[in-house]
Write an enzyme that holds these catalytic residues in place. Structure first.
Site, PDB file in Angstrom:
ATOM      1  N   SER A 142       0.829  -1.206   0.000  1.00  0.00           N
ATOM      2  CA  SER A 142       0.000   0.000   0.000  1.00  0.00           C
ATOM      3  C   SER A 142       0.860   1.252   0.000  1.00  0.00           C
ATOM      4  CB  SER A 142      -0.996   0.037   1.178  1.00  0.00           C
ATOM      5  OG  SER A 142      -0.447   0.675   2.323  1.00  0.00           O
ATOM      6  N   TYR A 155       0.860   0.008  11.429  1.00  0.00           N
ATOM      7  CA  TYR A 155       0.597  -0.298  10.021  1.00  0.00           C
ATOM      8  C   TYR A 155       1.686   0.295   9.124  1.00  0.00           C
ATOM      9  CZ  TYR A 155      -2.125  -1.061   5.745  1.00  0.00           C
ATOM     10  OH  TYR A 155      -2.550  -1.481   4.511  1.00  0.00           O
TER      11      TYR A 155
END
Length: 175
Positions: A142, A155
Site C-alpha cells: 500500500s 501499520y
C-alpha cells in the site's frame, strides 16, 4: 500464462486478496486460498473458482500470526499441487490510535500479520522456487509502505518494513 502453476494468496477470502486469487485463476493458476470467514462462504468461493476457471483450488485456515501454521501451509501447498510458483502476501490488519494510546497487543498483532507473516511465507517458499528455477513473490504494501499517516504507527511501520524486505529478497533471488 499461468496454466500448470500454483498461486497462494494470503488474506484471499475477501477483498483485494479474493480479487487477486480470481485474477490468477482466470490466468490458469491453481489456487491456495487463505484467510478468515464463514466456512460455507469460503467453500462457496473455493468451489466457484474451480467451476468458473477450470482450475484446482484448496483452502488453508493457517493463522498468519503463527509461523508453524504458515510453514505447514507452504508445505501443504507444495505437496497438494506439486509446487508453489506464485506467492502473494496480502493478509493485513489495521488499528488506529495515537502512539501514546496504541495498545501493545495491537502493535504486536499488526507487525505479526502485516510484516512477519510475509517473512515466514517467503522464507518457506523461496527454496522450492529456486529448486524449480521459477517463482514470483508479490508483497502488498500500500501507499503506507512509502508515506506515513497519523494514528497508524504499527501499520506504517509494518508496510515500510515490507517494502525493505521485498527489496532484500529481490536482490538475493535475482538471476
Amino acid at each position: 500464462m499461468l496454466k500448470g502453476k500454483t498461486a497462494l494468496v494470503t488474506g484471499s477470502t475477501s477483498g483485494i486478496g479474493l480479487a487477486t486469487a480470481r485474477a490468477l485463476a482466470a490466468d490458469g493458476a491453481n489456487i491456495m486460498l487463505n484467510g478468515f470467514g464463514e466456512t460455507a462462504a469460503i467453500e462457496k468461493e473455493r468451489a466457484g473458482l474451480e467451476k468458473e476457471f477450470g482450475i484446482k483450488a484448496l483452502y488453508s485456515a493457517a493463522d498468519m500470526s503463527k509461523p508453524a501454521e504458515i510453514a505447514d501451509m507452504i508445505k501443504t501447498t507444495e505437496k497438494s499441487f506439486g509446487s508453489l510458483d506464485v506467492l502473494v502476501n496480502n493478509a493485513g490488519i489495521q488499528f488506529v490510535a495515537n502512539i501514546e494510546d496504541f495498545p501493545i497487543e495491537k502493535w504486536d498483532a499488526i507487525i505479526a500479520i502485516n510484516l512477519s507473516a510475509s517473512f515466514h511465507t517467503v522464507r518457506a517458499a523461496v527454496p522450492g522456487m529456486k529448486k524449480r528455477g521459477w517463482g514470483r513473490v508479490v508483497n502488498i504494501a500500500s501507499a503506507h509502505g512509502l508515506v506515513a499517516s497519523e494514528q497508524k504507527v504499527a501499520y506504517v511501520s509494518a508496510k515500510h518494513g515490507l517494502v525493505g524486505m521485498t527489496k532484500v529478497v529481490a536482490i538475493e533471488t535475482a538471476n
